[in-house]
Motif scaffolding. Structure first.
Motif, mmCIF file in Angstrom:
data_model
loop_
_atom_site.group_PDB
_atom_site.id
_atom_site.type_symbol
_atom_site.label_atom_id
_atom_site.label_comp_id
_atom_site.label_asym_id
_atom_site.label_seq_id
_atom_site.Cartn_x
_atom_site.Cartn_y
_atom_site.Cartn_z
ATOM 1 N N GLY A 347 -53.488 -51.984 72.302
ATOM 2 C CA GLY A 347 -52.107 -52.322 72.600
ATOM 3 C C GLY A 347 -51.251 -51.146 73.005
ATOM 4 N N ARG A 348 -51.773 -49.937 72.879
ATOM 5 C CA ARG A 348 -51.061 -48.762 73.370
ATOM 6 C C ARG A 348 -50.918 -48.816 74.893
ATOM 7 N NH1 ARG A 348 -50.604 -48.563 68.930
ATOM 8 N NH2 ARG A 348 -48.492 -48.811 69.692
ATOM 9 N N ALA A 349 -51.824 -49.516 75.576
ATOM 10 C CA ALA A 349 -51.881 -49.480 77.043
ATOM 11 C C ALA A 349 -51.096 -50.645 77.656
ATOM 12 C CB ALA A 349 -53.330 -49.533 77.516
ATOM 13 N N GLY A 350 -50.683 -50.430 78.905
ATOM 14 C CA GLY A 350 -50.190 -51.517 79.733
ATOM 15 C C GLY A 350 -48.816 -52.041 79.409
ATOM 16 N N ARG A 351 -47.999 -51.279 78.708
ATOM 17 C CA ARG A 351 -46.679 -51.815 78.349
ATOM 18 C C ARG A 351 -45.749 -51.883 79.556
ATOM 19 N NH1 ARG A 351 -45.080 -49.023 72.566
ATOM 20 N NH2 ARG A 351 -47.028 -49.429 71.467
ATOM 21 N N GLY A 352 -45.814 -50.861 80.416
ATOM 22 C CA GLY A 352 -44.878 -50.813 81.536
ATOM 23 C C GLY A 352 -45.563 -50.728 82.878
ATOM 24 N N VAL A 353 -46.829 -51.150 82.955
ATOM 25 C CA VAL A 353 -47.561 -51.145 84.226
ATOM 26 C C VAL A 353 -48.172 -52.527 84.441
ATOM 27 C CG1 VAL A 353 -48.084 -48.680 84.179
ATOM 28 C CG2 VAL A 353 -49.641 -50.270 83.076
ATOM 29 N N ASP A 354 -48.484 -52.838 85.688
ATOM 30 C CA ASP A 354 -49.014 -54.162 86.007
ATOM 31 C C ASP A 354 -50.459 -54.337 85.567
ATOM 32 O OD1 ASP A 354 -46.613 -54.894 87.133
ATOM 33 O OD2 ASP A 354 -47.190 -54.241 89.155
ATOM 34 N N ARG A 355 -51.221 -53.231 85.540
ATOM 35 C CA ARG A 355 -52.643 -53.347 85.204
ATOM 36 C C ARG A 355 -53.074 -52.140 84.383
ATOM 37 N NH1 ARG A 355 -57.404 -55.910 87.874
ATOM 38 N NH2 ARG A 355 -59.248 -54.886 87.008
#
Length: 715
Positions: A347-355
């Motif tokens: 869950g650290r990843a992908g918070r503000g990016v599309d992929r």
């Protein structure tokens, strides 16, 4: 400084409060930010109704916005500062930075800023602090607990428990210090709202945390639970045959992953090894673990936040609370023990990016590593009662170090048990150590067994995740009891698009060469454990230099991802007692060739062994022949059972070997004939005390110096 409500408005009305809340959110997150309905429901419950609330929402949903906006509203009404109980320094730093962007004055009290505590307390008294972040460990520091916390709690405008799943011993990251929060809640004055937040709680943990929040409060806990899917995450599993292939694959594909990210490993050794190899292959990476110096950890975090590195290669020490909205990938080199823990990390990843790419590279050795770290279950009742008796008989505070002389538990596990007993009211932490309260205490065997069974079920679920041919996101969401779980349409199972498993031969050769490099240092013990007199052992203070071992060497650590796999297999309890393979022996020869000793050894002494006598004596003989060293002989045990069963802490292990080892006359005579250091050969070292006592006995018998050499080191 937090701004008050706009002129002409009354914060007490719902419409005015929402308008003020939206304004504070825009200050925090930008002009385009708008409150979600559940965010507003939580803020209203805290600021208007003064209730207790539990928010279970995915990472990046905006849980911190809830408590910062509620803080601003409460402070505008003249309430005291918000107290946030937060588990990690990384989380605290990110939260302070976020608060400052919204004009909220945030301070922290933790072990890394002791010099600033007095100034922080003074600013709190002066009303110049809006938010105070404290670690859960601080709640049971005697001075803080007895002198600071009562006044702080009484004057708080809001109390926040971040990463609240840690409160529950059913949670994947239960921490005994978090249980102290129940005492805090019980003692809070009425009317002080409380917020608990987490992204990783299934229904059982949610119920447990909600019930604990109700301590001292009759209104009941408002639970706001949302869907846990994040549409940017693309989950995949790449199943490769061995650690060489996994390391090769990572080096081969790291630059293909978007942006910068995190590579998680299961052990400190794996993080160090992996980062070193990737750096050798030209990748900009840094290692990060609980053993990394605090300043170095902060620099590593800053480098990742600033995209100056492709990845941090990290243990779970880089977990809860690390906030980088554009993190492009999370790769796991080895599977965590729980799908819930796994989801918390990805869950650290992908918070503000599309992929964002989320890739798991499971290892055949993962279960061995899980078993190695599985010793944190609550100890058996006999051990707990022995601890309580020791404290009751002491007549005063007893330090953890002195308790080790009476209770056979490793330091970390002993401290964890004491913290649980403290919360249960059976012991109390005071200046100078721990005391027994004399309060009645019952051993809840049924609950402890159920928690242990839940941990085993989580491990099996992780294996099922790896093996599933269904949607991976749906699997994880179901583990978290997410009612909205359904196929995501994005993962490798849903799309049928898997990452390639072919390994470039040049990458594999480089990885194999890196992992086959043998040798890890064994630091000599320099100080005797505390309290040995209680065990009738005459050893205290500094170990005299003329009795001390030199720095030794092991072929590898048992937790290493290279040689560690081989060593775990040949040193397993059910492994046969047989000579080591030529490959292992040549590894030891390489270790010897690279050893920068002050003086080359001239002889070889073997340790006695109740379990692997053939392996150790054969190894010592082969080393003597190959190195043209004098075969000095074998030390002996003074009793048939040898040193007895494995002990778990320094004091207990030293006591078990102190009278058990002896230098037979023939070894003493051989030592008299040689002039120079001797190698001391054993299969593995754990606490280091067996080698320490053996070295002392050999030095007393005339050895000029003792160089320990083992196949494996425990850590």
């Amino acid at each position: 400084m937090v701004t008050s409500a706009a002129p002409g408005t009354t914060v007490g009305s719902d419409s005015a409060m929402r308008e003020a809340a939206e304004r504070h959110l825009r200050a925090l997150a930008g002009d385009a930010a708008r409150l979600r309905e559940d965010q507003w429901a939580a803020i209203h419950a805290l600021a208007a109704e003064r209730r207790r609330a539990l928010v279970v929402q995915r990472t990046g949903w905006g849980k911190s916005a809830v408590y910062f906006v509620a803080t601003a509203l409460r402070r505008a009404e003249g309430a005291g500062p918000t107290v946030i109980i937060s588990p990690l320094l990384a989380l605290m730093r990110n939260q302070i930075a976020a608060a400052e962007r919204a004009g909220i004055r945030a301070h922290t009290i933790n072990s890394a800023n002791i010099d600033a505590w007095a100034r922080t307390y003074a600013e709190i008294e002066a009303g110049a602090v809006d938010v105070l972040l404290v670690s859960p460990e601080r709640l049971n520091n005697p001075d803080f607990r007895d002198r600071v916390l009562p006044e702080l709690a009484a004057g708080a405008g809001l109390v926040v428990i971040d990463e609240a799943h840690c409160v529950s011993d059913w949670g994947h990251d239960f921490r005994p210090d978090y249980r102290r929060i129940r005492t805090l809640l019980r003692e809070l004055p009425s009317g002080i709202p409380v917020l608990a937040t987490t992204a990783t709680a299934n229904e059982r943990v949610t119920r447990d945390v909600a019930e604990q929040l109700e301590v001292g409060d009759d209104a009941g806990t408002l639970v706001l639970r949302g869907g846990l899917d994040r549409e940017s995450l693309h989950l995949a599993v790449v199943d490769l045959p061995d650690s060489t292939a996994r390391l090769s694959w990572l080096a081969q594909h790291l630059d293909e992953l978007p942006g910068s990210g995190i590579v998680y490993t299961l052990t400190v050794a794996a993080a160090t090894e992996t980062a070193a190899f990737l750096a050798e292959r030209g990748h900009a990476v840094r290692s990060y673990s609980g053993q990394t110096d605090q300043e170095e950890r902060q620099r590593a975090e800053d480098d990742l936040l600033g995209n100056r590195v492709k990845a941090l290669v990290a243990t779970s020490a880089l977990g809860m609370g690390f906030d980088k909205s554009d993190l492009g990938f999370v790769v796991h080199l080895g599977a965590p023990q729980s799908p819930i823990s796994y989801y918390q990390q990805v869950g650290r990843a992908g918070r503000g990016v599309d992929r964002a790419e989320v890739i798991l590279l499971p290892g055949r050795e993962d279960r061995d590593i899980w078993a190695y770290f599985a010793g944190l279950a609550f100890p058996p009742e006999e051990t707990v009662r022995r601890t309580l008796d020791a404290l009751a008989q002491a007549g005063g505070p007893v330090s953890t170090q002195r308790l080790e002389a009476q209770v056979d538990l490793a330091r970390g596990r002993l401290e964890q048990m004491l913290k649980v007993l403290d919360v249960d009211g059976a012991v109390r932490r005071v200046r100078g150590g721990w005391t027994a309260t004399g309060a009645p205490w019952a051993y809840d065997a049924e609950r402890y067994a159920a928690v242990a069974a839940a941990r085993k079920a989580e491990q099996q679920a992780m294996l099922d995740y790896i093996a599933t041919d269904g949607c991976r996101m749906e699997f994880l969401r179901r583990q978290l009891d997410d009612a909205g779980a359904r196929p995501c349409g994005r993962c490798d199972a849903c799309t049928g698009r898997a990452w390639p498993v072919e390994i470039d031969p040049e990458q594999r050769e480089a990885a194999a060469g890196h992992l086959s490099r043998p040798g890890t240092a064994i630091a000599p013990r320099r100080q005797w454990p505390t309290g040995m007199a209680a065990l009738d052992i005459d050893a205290a203070g500094t170990i005299r230099p003329e009795h001390r071992a030199e720095e030794g060497r092991a072929l590898a650590r048992l937790t290493d991802i290279g040689w560690g796999n081989t060593l775990r297999r040949i040193l397993a309890e059910d492994a046969p007692d047989e000579p080591v393979s030529d490959q292992v022996f040549q590894g030891l020869i390489t270790v010897l060739a690279a050893w920068p000793w002050r003086e080359r050894p001239v002889g070889v002494v073997a340790m006695p062994s109740a379990t692997r006598p053939r392996m150790i004596t054969d190894l010592a003989e082969r080393l003597a022949r190959t190195g043209r060293l004098e075969p000095v002989g074998l030390l002996e045990y003074t009793r048939p059972q040898g040193a007895g069963p494995r002990r778990h802490n320094s004091a207990q292990r030293l006591a078990s070997v102190w009278h058990a080892l002896t230098v037979p006359d023939r070894v003493g005579a051989a030592l008299a004939r040689i002039d120079g250091p001797v190698l001391l050969v054993d299969d593995h070292t754990d606490t280091g005390w067996t080698l320490t006592v053996a070295a002392r006995r050999l030095r007393e018998a005339g050895a000029e110096a003792v160089l320990p050499l083992t196949l494996a080191a425990r850590s």
